[in-house]
Design an enzyme around this catalytic site. Structure first.
Site, short mmCIF file in Angstrom:
data_model
loop_
_atom_site.label_atom_id
_atom_site.label_comp_id
_atom_site.label_asym_id
_atom_site.label_seq_id
_atom_site.Cartn_x
_atom_site.Cartn_y
_atom_site.Cartn_z
N VAL A 157 22.56 7.02 32.18
CA VAL A 157 23.97 6.95 32.16
C VAL A 157 24.54 5.54 32.18
O VAL A 157 25.33 5.25 31.29
CB VAL A 157 24.40 7.54 33.49
CG1 VAL A 157 25.87 7.24 33.83
CG2 VAL A 157 23.91 8.97 33.62
N ARG A 159 19.63 5.64 35.09
CA ARG A 159 19.41 4.35 34.12
C ARG A 159 20.08 4.69 32.69
O ARG A 159 20.52 4.06 31.95
CB ARG A 159 17.84 4.25 34.00
CG ARG A 159 17.58 3.27 32.73
CD ARG A 159 15.97 3.16 33.08
NE ARG A 159 15.31 2.28 31.87
CZ ARG A 159 15.07 2.71 30.92
NH1 ARG A 159 15.00 3.93 30.35
NH2 ARG A 159 14.43 2.02 29.91
N GLN A 218 6.84 17.97 47.58
CA GLN A 218 7.12 18.35 46.18
C GLN A 218 8.40 17.53 45.66
O GLN A 218 8.74 17.66 44.66
CB GLN A 218 7.32 19.79 46.20
CG GLN A 218 6.11 20.58 46.73
CD GLN A 218 6.38 21.83 46.90
OE1 GLN A 218 6.41 23.05 46.15
NE2 GLN A 218 6.83 22.07 48.46
N ASP A 224 13.97 23.13 41.78
CA ASP A 224 13.89 24.43 42.02
C ASP A 224 14.08 25.43 40.61
O ASP A 224 13.59 26.12 40.37
CB ASP A 224 15.00 25.14 42.75
CG ASP A 224 15.06 24.48 44.26
OD1 ASP A 224 14.02 24.26 44.66
OD2 ASP A 224 16.27 24.54 44.88
N ARG A 248 -13.21 30.26 52.03
CA ARG A 248 -12.01 30.65 52.50
C ARG A 248 -10.79 31.06 51.85
O ARG A 248 -11.02 30.67 50.83
CB ARG A 248 -11.39 29.39 53.35
CG ARG A 248 -12.17 29.09 54.92
CD ARG A 248 -11.63 27.87 55.41
NE ARG A 248 -12.14 27.73 56.50
CZ ARG A 248 -12.11 26.58 57.31
NH1 ARG A 248 -11.95 25.54 56.83
NH2 ARG A 248 -12.69 26.58 58.51
N ARG A 252 13.57 27.31 46.74
CA ARG A 252 14.82 28.18 47.43
C ARG A 252 14.77 29.75 47.19
O ARG A 252 13.59 30.41 47.48
CB ARG A 252 16.27 27.61 47.00
CG ARG A 252 16.98 27.42 47.98
CD ARG A 252 18.30 26.64 47.48
NE ARG A 252 18.58 25.30 47.58
CZ ARG A 252 19.06 24.77 48.77
NH1 ARG A 252 19.63 25.49 49.56
NH2 ARG A 252 19.01 23.42 48.76
P1 ADP Z 1 22.02 21.27 45.11
O1 ADP Z 1 23.08 20.38 44.60
O2 ADP Z 1 20.64 20.50 45.46
O3 ADP Z 1 22.04 22.80 45.10
P2 ADP Z 1 23.70 21.72 47.71
O4 ADP Z 1 23.69 23.07 47.38
O5 ADP Z 1 23.55 21.59 49.17
O6 ADP Z 1 22.57 21.25 46.88
O7 ADP Z 1 25.02 21.20 47.21
C1 ADP Z 1 25.36 19.63 47.29
C2 ADP Z 1 26.57 19.39 47.59
O8 ADP Z 1 27.43 19.79 46.61
C3 ADP Z 1 27.10 20.09 48.83
O9 ADP Z 1 26.74 19.21 50.03
C4 ADP Z 1 28.56 19.86 48.57
O10 ADP Z 1 29.19 18.76 49.12
C5 ADP Z 1 28.93 20.19 47.21
N1 ADP Z 1 29.07 21.47 46.94
C6 ADP Z 1 28.35 22.58 46.79
N2 ADP Z 1 29.16 23.67 46.60
C7 ADP Z 1 30.37 23.36 46.54
C8 ADP Z 1 31.56 24.04 46.35
N3 ADP Z 1 31.68 25.42 46.12
N4 ADP Z 1 32.65 23.40 46.35
C9 ADP Z 1 32.64 21.97 46.41
N5 ADP Z 1 31.52 21.21 46.64
C10 ADP Z 1 30.44 21.71 46.98
O1 F6P Z 2 16.72 22.45 46.46
C1 F6P Z 2 15.85 21.69 46.50
C2 F6P Z 2 15.01 22.04 47.81
O2 F6P Z 2 13.80 21.27 47.87
C3 F6P Z 2 14.60 23.47 48.03
O3 F6P Z 2 13.55 23.94 47.30
C4 F6P Z 2 14.30 23.60 49.45
O4 F6P Z 2 14.71 24.89 49.93
C5 F6P Z 2 15.60 22.86 50.04
O5 F6P Z 2 16.03 21.72 48.88
C6 F6P Z 2 15.37 22.07 51.16
O6 F6P Z 2 16.39 21.27 51.58
P1 F6P Z 2 16.27 20.16 52.79
O7 F6P Z 2 15.95 18.98 51.97
O8 F6P Z 2 17.95 20.07 53.16
O9 F6P Z 2 15.51 20.41 53.79
#
Ligand code: ADP
Ligand code: F6P
Length: 322
Positions: free
Chosen positions: A23, A21, A254, A128, A163, A172
């Protein structure tokens, strides 16, 4: 008139909608156009781009989740996937991108900025709270409050039945949710990935508590803790102490729910700041709030500088749980 795109990526979290919103409305306030991209980088690759206006974001500030949907895209990690996304950005006439998501998403944002020269600003959003360059990421405060409500409810039944409960929270490899919810919930012990877990010591403390008349306890364990999860820990404690242990894994609950005021305000500030950076021609950076002020850092700061828990807070949990 310039046009920017906005997407949400990775694990969703409460406050993403408030950020979208901010943005959209900040861009329109400055007479820029905005396009929403559905389903994160996956939708970008597939050309799921649509124009947004002021009313596209009406009545969403209070909603959990993300109206743009979120996804994890393996394809975007490849050069081919990024090239497809880049073509979509060019075709849609997007002069900049706002990427709202966790550290993985900010890595993706950096790829857009560095490799494909797309002016991009990242907004840290993850329950996280594992992203450097901001005191808190969007969604963390709501997740902590959700976990806390669950802990309070479990304490009621734990007390009634004398308990021991072990409650596993998300995060994570980081223990922020466990630390904050555990401190606020008066947990008897908190097991974090950042600290060594000594089951012998935990059992000793439980015994001490029992001797002075303590009949119920709550232990919070972060999912990334080295001891291997709440069920495994419960078995070990049962074997060592003879207690009957109950386990609750809070899991994805959560991630949902209406964002707290704190998250809505953080999300509104960061979303607006991201657009203002693009308008000023500043990009390849992330925005954060540090000591209540908007700060910017190179995108790689988000993950290269590992965010640390406050050890004094952990110490406090130990002192208060004697
Ligand atoms: P979060 O953003 O919650 O940490 P992820 O680690 O799964 O979740 O990253 C989300 C998305 O960002 C990935 O599915 C991928 O599309 C992109 N991404 C993550 N790491 C990279 C990377 N090193 N290079 C390009 N895209 C990335
Ligand atoms: O990064 C957010 C988070 O909820 C972590 O706390 C958890 O480990 C992970 O994503 C769960 O991922 P998914 O929704 O892919 O099971």
């Amino acid at each position: 008139m310039k046009k920017i795109g906005v997407l949400t990526s990775g694990g969703d979290c409460p406050g993403m909608n408030a950020c979208i919103r901010a943005v959209v409305r900040t861009a329109i306030y400055h007479r820029w156009k905005v396009a929403g991209i559905k389903s994160g980088f996956a939708g970008l690759i597939d050309g799921e781009v649509f124009d947004m206006d002021v009313s596209s974001v009406s009545n969403i500030i209070n909603l959990g989740g993300t109206i743009l949907k979120s996804a994890r895209s393996l394809e975007f990690k490849t050069r081919k996937g990024q090239a497809r996304a880049h073509r979509v950005i060019k075709k849609a006439g997007l002069g900049g991108m706002v990427v709202i998501g966790g550290d993985g998403s900010l890595r993706g944002a950096r790829k857009l900025a560095k490799t494909w020269k797309v002016p991009t600003v990242g907004v840290p959003a993850s329950i996280d709270n594992d992203i450097s360059g901001t005191d808190y990421s969007i969604g963390f405060d709501t997740a902590v409050n959700t976990a806390l409500e669950a802990i309070d409810r479990i304490r009621d039944t734990a007390t009634s039945h004398d308990r021991l409960f072990i409650i596993e929270v998300m995060g994570r490899e980081c223990g922020f949710i466990a630390l904050y919810a555990g401190l606020a919930g008066g947990a008897e012990d908190i097991l974090l990935p950042e600290t060594a877990t000594d089951l012998e010591d935990i059992c000793r403390k439980l015994e001490q508590g029992r001797k002075r008349g303590k009949s119920s306890s709550i232990i919070i364990v972060a999912e990334g803790d080295e001891a291997g999860g709440a069920f495994k820990i419960s078995k070990e404690i049962e074997q060592r102490t003879g207690y009957h242990v109950r386990v609750t894994v809070l899991g994805h609950l959560q991630r949902g729910g209406s964002p707290t005021a704190r998250d809505r305000i953080l999300a509104s500030r960061l979303g607006a700041a991201a657009v203002e950076m693009l308008i000023k021609g500043k990009h390849n950076l992330m925005v954060g709030v540090v000591s209540n002020r908007i700060k910017t850092y190179p995108l790689e700061h988000a993950w290269k500088c590992k965010k640390k828990i406050d050890r004094s807070l952990y110490k406090l949990t130990q002192i208060l749980a004697i």
